[in-house]
Every structure is written in C-alpha cells, then in structure tokens.
Design a protein around this motif. Structure first.
Motif, PDB file in Angstrom:
ATOM      1  N   GLU A  13      -5.232  -0.153 -15.991  1.00  0.00           N
ATOM      2  CA  GLU A  13      -3.926  -0.650 -17.124  1.00  0.00           C
ATOM      3  C   GLU A  13      -3.033  -0.214 -16.504  1.00  0.00           C
ATOM      4  O   GLU A  13      -2.752   2.094 -16.612  1.00  0.00           O
ATOM      5  CB  GLU A  13      -4.884  -0.145 -17.997  1.00  0.00           C
ATOM      6  CG  GLU A  13      -3.435  -0.873 -19.476  1.00  0.00           C
ATOM      7  CD  GLU A  13      -3.337  -1.935 -20.194  1.00  0.00           C
ATOM      8  OE1 GLU A  13      -2.342  -1.895 -19.864  1.00  0.00           O
ATOM      9  OE2 GLU A  13      -4.356  -3.245 -18.924  1.00  0.00           O
ATOM     10  N   ASP A  56       1.686  -9.641 -16.439  1.00  0.00           N
ATOM     11  CA  ASP A  56       0.916  -8.471 -17.098  1.00  0.00           C
ATOM     12  C   ASP A  56       2.206  -6.776 -17.580  1.00  0.00           C
ATOM     13  O   ASP A  56       2.408  -7.942 -18.954  1.00  0.00           O
ATOM     14  CB  ASP A  56      -0.788  -8.305 -16.580  1.00  0.00           C
ATOM     15  CG  ASP A  56      -1.255  -9.279 -16.943  1.00  0.00           C
ATOM     16  OD1 ASP A  56      -0.991 -10.726 -16.957  1.00  0.00           O
ATOM     17  OD2 ASP A  56      -2.520  -8.924 -16.280  1.00  0.00           O
ATOM     18  N   VAL A  57       2.550  -6.908 -16.667  1.00  0.00           N
ATOM     19  CA  VAL A  57       3.733  -5.599 -17.225  1.00  0.00           C
ATOM     20  C   VAL A  57       4.706  -6.324 -17.448  1.00  0.00           C
ATOM     21  O   VAL A  57       5.200  -6.414 -18.938  1.00  0.00           O
ATOM     22  CB  VAL A  57       4.196  -5.336 -15.417  1.00  0.00           C
ATOM     23  CG1 VAL A  57       4.676  -3.608 -16.016  1.00  0.00           C
ATOM     24  CG2 VAL A  57       2.274  -4.258 -15.487  1.00  0.00           C
ATOM     25  N   PRO A 108      -2.397   1.179 -23.234  1.00  0.00           N
ATOM     26  CA  PRO A 108      -2.938  -0.254 -24.571  1.00  0.00           C
ATOM     27  C   PRO A 108      -2.588   0.522 -25.815  1.00  0.00           C
ATOM     28  O   PRO A 108      -2.543   0.070 -26.894  1.00  0.00           O
ATOM     29  CB  PRO A 108      -4.077  -0.697 -23.903  1.00  0.00           C
ATOM     30  CG  PRO A 108      -4.660   1.233 -23.358  1.00  0.00           C
ATOM     31  CD  PRO A 108      -3.524   1.696 -22.715  1.00  0.00           C
ATOM     32  N   VAL A 149       5.455   1.422 -25.399  1.00  0.00           N
ATOM     33  CA  VAL A 149       5.944   2.139 -23.308  1.00  0.00           C
ATOM     34  C   VAL A 149       7.257   2.858 -23.524  1.00  0.00           C
ATOM     35  O   VAL A 149       7.869   1.924 -24.815  1.00  0.00           O
ATOM     36  CB  VAL A 149       5.728   1.174 -22.435  1.00  0.00           C
ATOM     37  CG1 VAL A 149       6.235   1.477 -21.572  1.00  0.00           C
ATOM     38  CG2 VAL A 149       4.741  -0.151 -22.515  1.00  0.00           C
ATOM     39  N   ASP A 208       5.201  -9.687 -19.163  1.00  0.00           N
ATOM     40  CA  ASP A 208       5.492  -9.971 -20.408  1.00  0.00           C
ATOM     41  C   ASP A 208       4.947  -8.817 -21.643  1.00  0.00           C
ATOM     42  O   ASP A 208       5.068  -8.958 -22.781  1.00  0.00           O
ATOM     43  CB  ASP A 208       3.644 -11.126 -20.344  1.00  0.00           C
ATOM     44  CG  ASP A 208       3.680 -11.763 -19.734  1.00  0.00           C
ATOM     45  OD1 ASP A 208       4.780 -12.240 -19.491  1.00  0.00           O
ATOM     46  OD2 ASP A 208       2.681 -12.716 -19.039  1.00  0.00           O
ATOM     47  N   ARG A 209       4.657  -7.737 -21.263  1.00  0.00           N
ATOM     48  CA  ARG A 209       4.037  -6.542 -22.091  1.00  0.00           C
ATOM     49  C   ARG A 209       5.325  -5.945 -22.358  1.00  0.00           C
ATOM     50  O   ARG A 209       5.737  -5.698 -23.640  1.00  0.00           O
ATOM     51  CB  ARG A 209       3.511  -5.591 -21.279  1.00  0.00           C
ATOM     52  CG  ARG A 209       3.320  -4.431 -22.066  1.00  0.00           C
ATOM     53  CD  ARG A 209       2.302  -4.112 -23.253  1.00  0.00           C
ATOM     54  NE  ARG A 209       2.252  -2.801 -23.891  1.00  0.00           N
ATOM     55  CZ  ARG A 209       1.419  -1.755 -23.420  1.00  0.00           C
ATOM     56  NH1 ARG A 209       0.674  -1.613 -22.811  1.00  0.00           N
ATOM     57  NH2 ARG A 209       1.327  -0.668 -24.807  1.00  0.00           N
ATOM     58  N   ALA A 237       7.203  -7.937 -24.619  1.00  0.00           N
ATOM     59  CA  ALA A 237       7.012  -8.635 -26.214  1.00  0.00           C
ATOM     60  C   ALA A 237       7.837  -7.009 -26.218  1.00  0.00           C
ATOM     61  O   ALA A 237       8.186  -7.307 -27.511  1.00  0.00           O
ATOM     62  CB  ALA A 237       5.335  -8.526 -25.697  1.00  0.00           C
ATOM     63  N   GLU A 238       7.238  -5.965 -25.937  1.00  0.00           N
ATOM     64  CA  GLU A 238       7.469  -5.051 -26.882  1.00  0.00           C
ATOM     65  C   GLU A 238       9.429  -4.841 -26.641  1.00  0.00           C
ATOM     66  O   GLU A 238       9.674  -4.441 -27.716  1.00  0.00           O
ATOM     67  CB  GLU A 238       7.482  -3.557 -26.073  1.00  0.00           C
ATOM     68  CG  GLU A 238       5.402  -3.731 -25.919  1.00  0.00           C
ATOM     69  CD  GLU A 238       5.310  -1.787 -25.503  1.00  0.00           C
ATOM     70  OE1 GLU A 238       6.160  -1.127 -25.548  1.00  0.00           O
ATOM     71  OE2 GLU A 238       4.114  -1.470 -25.597  1.00  0.00           O
TER      72      GLU A 238
END
Length: 124
Positions: free
Chosen positions: A45, A77-78, A49, A53, A80-81, A84-85
């Motif tokens: 990861e 994945d990074v 999580p 961030v 997208d995260r 979203a944040e």
C-alpha cells in the motif's frame, strides 16, 4: 604458455563467480561475500489507507518499476486516490467559501441596518 594462461583465466573467473554467488549450498550470507535478498519490488500500500494523504506522503511515494516502466495498476490506484481526495478537498473549500461569503453578507447587512438605525435616531 597459451594453455597455462587460458586455464588460469578460467580458474580466476570461476573463483570470482563462486565468491559472488555464494557457497553453492543454497544459503546466501551477506557477510560471507554472497548476495543478500533483494527487497520486494511491489509495495503493498503506497499511501496510508487510514487517513488523508499529506504532502509528506506524496513526497515519500516511490512506485515499483516493472519491465516497461512503472506498474500501470499501481500508478492508476495512486492517481485515483489522489484525485478523489483532491475532489473532496475542493468540495470542502467551496462549501467553506460559500459559508464565509454568506457570513460576510450577513455581517454587511447588519452593519447597514445599524447605520440606518443610528442615522434615524440621530435625525429625530
């Protein structure tokens, strides 16, 4: 003379190879001259999580490298995260700005009301 040099070269190459690879019994000891185990290339990861961030998380982020570059799934994945944040933070900033604008308008309305009330009481 030629055969002596050729055999000497083979012996030296074999000795260096054995020194680098290890003792040959399957155990690799870094103190004994063998190679140690390489750290895993894939991170479990890369971002925390359990919390948002932060700048330090992004600065310390190191993505695994594959044969043709970075691992596509991990990068997706990074991203997208982070996307979203950032969207959540933008929404929160817009909400706070509208609340601030409403509070400023209310404060200006009250100030105008007080000015009108004071002008009306001074004129009497």
């Amino acid at each position: 003379m030629f055969w002596f040099l050729l055999i000497s070269l083979v012996v030296v190459v074999a000795a260096v190879t054995l020194a680098v690879v290890g003792s040959g019994d399957g155990s690799q000891h870094t103190a004994g001259g063998g190679l140690g185990d390489a750290p895993p290339d894939v991170l479990d990861e890369p971002l925390p999580p359990d919390r948002p961030v932060g700048r330090a998380d992004v600065d310390g982020l190191r993505l695994a490298v594959g044969v043709r570059g970075y691992r596509m799934r991990q990068v997706d994945d990074v991203l997208d995260r982070l996307g979203a944040e950032l969207a959540e933070r933008d929404a929160r900033i817009a909400e706070l700005e509208s609340a601030l604008a409403g509070a400023q308008a209310a404060a200006m309305g009250r100030a105008d009301f007080f000015e009108q009330t004071q002008e009306g009481s001074d004129g009497r």
